[in-house]
Design a protein around this motif. Structure first.
Motif, PDB file in Angstrom:
ATOM      1  N   UNK A   1     -46.492  39.099 -33.730  1.00  0.00           N
ATOM      2  CA  UNK A   1     -45.605  38.060 -33.215  1.00  0.00           C
ATOM      3  C   UNK A   1     -46.387  36.791 -32.884  1.00  0.00           C
ATOM      4  N   UNK A   2     -47.688  36.903 -32.695  1.00  0.00           N
ATOM      5  CA  UNK A   2     -48.519  35.723 -32.465  1.00  0.00           C
ATOM      6  C   UNK A   2     -48.434  34.745 -33.640  1.00  0.00           C
ATOM      7  N   UNK A   3     -48.073  35.251 -34.818  1.00  0.00           N
ATOM      8  CA  UNK A   3     -48.010  34.409 -36.022  1.00  0.00           C
ATOM      9  C   UNK A   3     -46.585  33.942 -36.325  1.00  0.00           C
ATOM     10  N   UNK A   4     -45.639  34.322 -35.478  1.00  0.00           N
ATOM     11  CA  UNK A   4     -44.241  33.944 -35.692  1.00  0.00           C
ATOM     12  C   UNK A   4     -44.042  32.479 -35.318  1.00  0.00           C
ATOM     13  N   UNK A   5     -43.432  31.722 -36.244  1.00  0.00           N
ATOM     14  CA  UNK A   5     -43.225  30.283 -36.037  1.00  0.00           C
ATOM     15  C   UNK A   5     -41.747  29.905 -36.140  1.00  0.00           C
ATOM     16  N   UNK A   6     -40.872  30.895 -35.969  1.00  0.00           N
ATOM     17  CA  UNK A   6     -39.442  30.653 -36.103  1.00  0.00           C
ATOM     18  C   UNK A   6     -38.838  30.037 -34.859  1.00  0.00           C
ATOM     19  N   UNK A   7     -37.507  30.089 -34.797  1.00  0.00           N
ATOM     20  CA  UNK A   7     -36.768  29.389 -33.754  1.00  0.00           C
ATOM     21  C   UNK A   7     -36.386  30.274 -32.570  1.00  0.00           C
ATOM     22  N   UNK A   8     -36.152  31.580 -32.832  1.00  0.00           N
ATOM     23  CA  UNK A   8     -35.709  32.458 -31.758  1.00  0.00           C
ATOM     24  C   UNK A   8     -36.378  33.826 -31.898  1.00  0.00           C
ATOM     25  N   UNK A   9     -36.778  34.377 -30.753  1.00  0.00           N
ATOM     26  CA  UNK A   9     -37.366  35.710 -30.724  1.00  0.00           C
ATOM     27  C   UNK A   9     -36.620  36.537 -29.690  1.00  0.00           C
TER      28      UNK A   9
END
Length: 261
Positions: A217-225
Motif C-alpha cells: 500500500x506504500x506504493x498506492x497512488x490512487x484516490x481512496x483507500x
C-alpha cells in the motif's frame, strides 16, 4: 500457536505502523521459515479454525460486501451504473462474485468477466446466485465501451510471477484504460511487499484492503483507500497485537486517510 497448522513456530513482527483516523494500525507481517508471509493470511487461518468458528464462504461474503460498499461510497450509481467485475479463479475472484451480487441489489448494473471458472462448489454457487439475477457473464472479454468502473478481483496477495493467459489482456486493459478501477485487497500482479513489478504497474483509483493493509500500500497512488472485513474479534486483535479501526455505524468498510502512507 496461531491456528497455522501447516507452519512451524511462526515468529511475528509488526511492520511500520500508520495512523488512520487517530488510530495506529499495523501492517501485519509474519516471518515464517525464512519467508515474509502477510499476517492477514494467519488471521484468516485463525478465523477459520475450530476456535474461530468462521467458514471460508462467510469470510468471502463479508469481504465481497466490503468491496460493494466501497464502490457505493466512491461512485454514484446514477453516473457510474455499469460495473465490470473481472473475476479470477481463486478466493479473490469469489470476493468479486459476492460484490457483483450486492452491487445488483444496490442498484448498479454489474457484468462478470470470468474467463477461468473453477468447478468447486463454492464458486459455482456464487455464480448461480449471479445468474439468478440475470447478471451478464462472459468468458471472453466483452470490451469496455459501456463500462463505467472496473473491479479487479483477479489475483490476491499470494500471486507470484508473470501474469499469463487468459488474464494478460485484462491486465493490459487496466494499464491503458482511463476508466476507474477498484482493486480487491491488492492490485492483480503486484508484489505484496514491493508493489508494482516490471510486468504490472497499473494504479487503481480505489483500493479495498481486506483484514489488514498489505505492505505494498506504500506504493498506492490512487484516490481512496478502504479497509474492509469487519470480522476480527477483539481477542484475536489482541493476540496478534494490532488495533482494528472504528467502522462507521453499520458499514463493512472504513476509509483510511491517504496521508498516512
Amino acid at each position: 500457536m496461531f491456528g497455522l497448522r501447516k507452519f512451524n513456530a511462526p515468529v511475528l513482527r509488526p511492520a511500520a505502523p500508520f495512523i488512520a483516523g487517530g488510530l495506529t494500525v499495523f501492517y501485519l507481517v509474519a516471518k515464517i521459515q525464512g519467508a515474509m508471509i502477510d499476517l492477514a493470511q494467519a488471521i484468516d487461518e485463525e478465523l477459520m479454525s475450530t476456535a474461530g468458528g468462521f467458514s471460508v464462504d462467510q469470510l468471502m461474503e463479508l469481504a465481497g460486501l466490503s468491496v460493494a460498499q466501497a464502490v457505493q461510497k466512491s461512485f454514484d450509481k446514477t453516473q457510474f451504473p455499469n460495473i465490470l467485475v473481472c473475476v479470477g479463479p481463486g478466493n479473490n475472484g469469489g470476493d468479486g462474485l459476492v460484490a457483483a451480487r450486492h452491487l445488483f441489489h444496490f442498484g448498479y448494473k454489474p457484468t462478470l468477466y470470468y474467463p477461468k471458472q473453477p468447478n468447486k462448489d463454492l464458486y459455482q454457487r456464487l455464480l448461480t446466485q449471479c445468474r439468478n439475477l440475470n447478471v451478464p457473464i462472459h468468458q471472453e472479454f466483452p470490451g469496455d465501451q459501456t463500462t463505467d468502473v472496473f473491479i479487479d478481483s483477479i489475483f490476491g496477495f499470494s500471486f507470484h510471477g508473470e501474469v499469463r493467459d487468459p488474464f494478460k489482456d485484462i491486465i493490459q486493459t487496466f494499464e491503458q484504460t482511463k476508466k476507474p478501477i477498484v482493486a480487491v485487497d491488492i492490485p492483480s500482479g503486484w508484489d505484496v511487499e514491493q508493489g508494482p513489478t516490471h510486468h504490472v504497474q497499473y494504479q487503481p483509483d480505489v483500493l479495498v484492503s481486506l483484514t489488514a493493509p498489505k505492505l505494498c500500500v506504500h506504493h498506492f497512488k490512487g484516490k481512496k483507500h478502504f479497509l474492509g472485513g469487519r470480522f476480527v474479534p477483539p481477542h484475536l486483535a489482541k493476540q496478534f497485537d494490532f488495533q482494528v479501526p472504528d467502522f462507521p455505524e453499520g458499514d463493512q468498510v472504513v476509509e483510511l486517510p491517504l496521508s498516512s502512507f
